[in-house]
Scaffold this motif. Sequence first.
Motif, PDB file in Angstrom:
ATOM      1  N   TYR A 248       0.898  -1.193  -0.061  1.00  0.00           N
ATOM      2  CA  TYR A 248       0.044   0.115  -0.062  1.00  0.00           C
ATOM      3  C   TYR A 248       0.920   1.031   0.007  1.00  0.00           C
ATOM      4  CZ  TYR A 248      -3.410  -3.286   1.955  1.00  0.00           C
ATOM      5  OH  TYR A 248      -4.189  -4.468   2.218  1.00  0.00           O
TER       6      TYR A 248
ATOM      7  N   ARG B 241       0.665   6.000  -0.684  1.00  0.00           N
ATOM      8  CA  ARG B 241      -0.312   7.064  -0.786  1.00  0.00           C
ATOM      9  C   ARG B 241       0.510   8.174  -1.632  1.00  0.00           C
ATOM     10  NH1 ARG B 241      -0.869   9.531   3.725  1.00  0.00           N
ATOM     11  NH2 ARG B 241      -3.220  10.472   3.631  1.00  0.00           N
TER      12      ARG B 241
ATOM     13  N   PRO C 184      -4.938   6.957  -2.160  1.00  0.00           N
ATOM     14  CA  PRO C 184      -4.522   5.538  -1.786  1.00  0.00           C
ATOM     15  C   PRO C 184      -4.133   4.766  -3.040  1.00  0.00           C
ATOM     16  CG  PRO C 184      -6.691   5.738  -1.623  1.00  0.00           C
ATOM     17  CD  PRO C 184      -6.479   7.270  -1.772  1.00  0.00           C
TER      18      PRO C 184
ATOM     19  N   ASP D 146      -9.194   6.170   2.100  1.00  0.00           N
ATOM     20  CA  ASP D 146      -7.856   6.368   2.533  1.00  0.00           C
ATOM     21  C   ASP D 146      -7.259   5.219   3.166  1.00  0.00           C
ATOM     22  OD1 ASP D 146      -5.302   7.660   2.623  1.00  0.00           O
ATOM     23  OD2 ASP D 146      -6.275   9.392   3.954  1.00  0.00           O
ATOM     24  N   PHE D 147      -5.859   4.880   3.546  1.00  0.00           N
ATOM     25  CA  PHE D 147      -5.333   4.034   4.342  1.00  0.00           C
ATOM     26  C   PHE D 147      -5.173   4.682   5.578  1.00  0.00           C
ATOM     27  CE2 PHE D 147      -3.297   2.340   0.299  1.00  0.00           C
ATOM     28  CZ  PHE D 147      -4.255   1.778  -0.185  1.00  0.00           C
ATOM     29  N   GLY D 148      -5.765   4.260   6.578  1.00  0.00           N
ATOM     30  CA  GLY D 148      -5.535   4.851   8.054  1.00  0.00           C
ATOM     31  C   GLY D 148      -6.246   4.316   9.004  1.00  0.00           C
TER      32      GLY D 148
ATOM     33  N   LEU E 128      -7.708   0.491   7.966  1.00  0.00           N
ATOM     34  CA  LEU E 128      -7.076  -0.439   8.150  1.00  0.00           C
ATOM     35  C   LEU E 128      -7.436  -2.010   8.332  1.00  0.00           C
ATOM     36  CD1 LEU E 128      -3.682   1.128   9.710  1.00  0.00           C
ATOM     37  CD2 LEU E 128      -3.932   0.474   7.296  1.00  0.00           C
TER      38      LEU E 128
ATOM     39  N   ILE F 152       0.194   5.423   5.563  1.00  0.00           N
ATOM     40  CA  ILE F 152      -1.217   5.631   6.138  1.00  0.00           C
ATOM     41  C   ILE F 152      -1.198   6.867   6.680  1.00  0.00           C
ATOM     42  CG2 ILE F 152      -1.019   3.207   6.750  1.00  0.00           C
ATOM     43  CD1 ILE F 152      -0.462   4.478   9.658  1.00  0.00           C
ATOM     44  N   SER F 153      -2.451   7.377   6.633  1.00  0.00           N
ATOM     45  CA  SER F 153      -2.820   8.721   7.119  1.00  0.00           C
ATOM     46  C   SER F 153      -2.209   8.791   8.594  1.00  0.00           C
ATOM     47  CB  SER F 153      -4.295   9.016   7.205  1.00  0.00           C
ATOM     48  OG  SER F 153      -5.075   8.258   7.856  1.00  0.00           O
TER      49      SER F 153
ATOM     50  N   LEU G 214       3.440   0.355   2.937  1.00  0.00           N
ATOM     51  CA  LEU G 214       3.051  -0.410   4.059  1.00  0.00           C
ATOM     52  C   LEU G 214       2.767  -1.770   3.448  1.00  0.00           C
ATOM     53  CD1 LEU G 214       1.709  -0.876   7.036  1.00  0.00           C
ATOM     54  CD2 LEU G 214      -0.221  -0.495   6.046  1.00  0.00           C
TER      55      LEU G 214
ATOM     56  N   GLY H 165      -3.820   1.833  13.337  1.00  0.00           N
ATOM     57  CA  GLY H 165      -2.978   2.658  12.796  1.00  0.00           C
ATOM     58  C   GLY H 165      -1.960   3.257  13.558  1.00  0.00           C
TER      59      GLY H 165
END
Length: 278
Positions: free
Chosen positions: A3, A5, A14, A32-34, A38, A66-67, A184, A234
């Motif tokens: 993953y 961003r 993402p 989003d990834f966060g 997740l 990730i965020s 990630l 996260g």
Amino acid sequence: MKYLRLGKEGAETPCVLDAKGVARDVSSLVRDFGPKTLADLPELFSELDLDELPIYEGDKRVGTPISQPKNIYCVGLNYSDHAAEAGLPVPEEPILFNKSASTFCGPNAPLLYAAHMTKLDWEVELGIVIGKTALGVSPEEALDHVAGFTLVNDVSERAWQIERGGQWMKGKSFPNFCPTGPWLVTPDELDVQNLDMWLDVNGERMQTGTTAKMIFDVKTIVSYMSSYMMLEEGDLICTGTPPGVGMGMKPPRYLKVGDTVELGIEGLGKQKQTVETL
């Protein structure tokens, strides 16, 4: 799965990397990834055909994978050869401390040098990202709570950390002291306890190591920490560094404005930072 961003800061898209290393835009599937997403990613992407997703065509800046996490935790002296370098005994239990969440930044963000800094140091580290809340989990259950792994530079100001008394946290918590990414990577893609690590300063190799030298492995760290606190989706855990930090050299060597730091971990990508005046 890898993953990442991509895009301008604060407006990242993402993406996932396909088998050819091409970034595929997954914003149609996940916002989003966060911390809020997740836990859902394994099911969301379990049978995904990446070739059917659009290729990402936007701004190529690499953001954090990730965020913003709520918590950043660290493990000190977690490599046997680093403990020897520091002249300290091998810990009987993990040494835990925090970094401020405001240290979190992209993998290629500048390292900020303030006027009152004198001993700015580097640390290549394996980062664990928690994917599912963990409280009181066993080592056997630990990886079920891990979203994946990432590359971290645990930047440190040693004079603040060592010479000013109190906790280590203040030597670890200046803005941009936690470059993270580029990716990630999910646990199924890695033999996480057998990854080569390296870090260069101005093209000169400073750190060479392997996660095989970790005193407390990933499963132990997650289980141990979860017995004292709730690990949340996260959360980022920086797991320690191999030998070769500036403080351990004879004489010690520290970063100055204009220096370039490059680092990487096998399977987790590379970072590059330049030290800039704040």
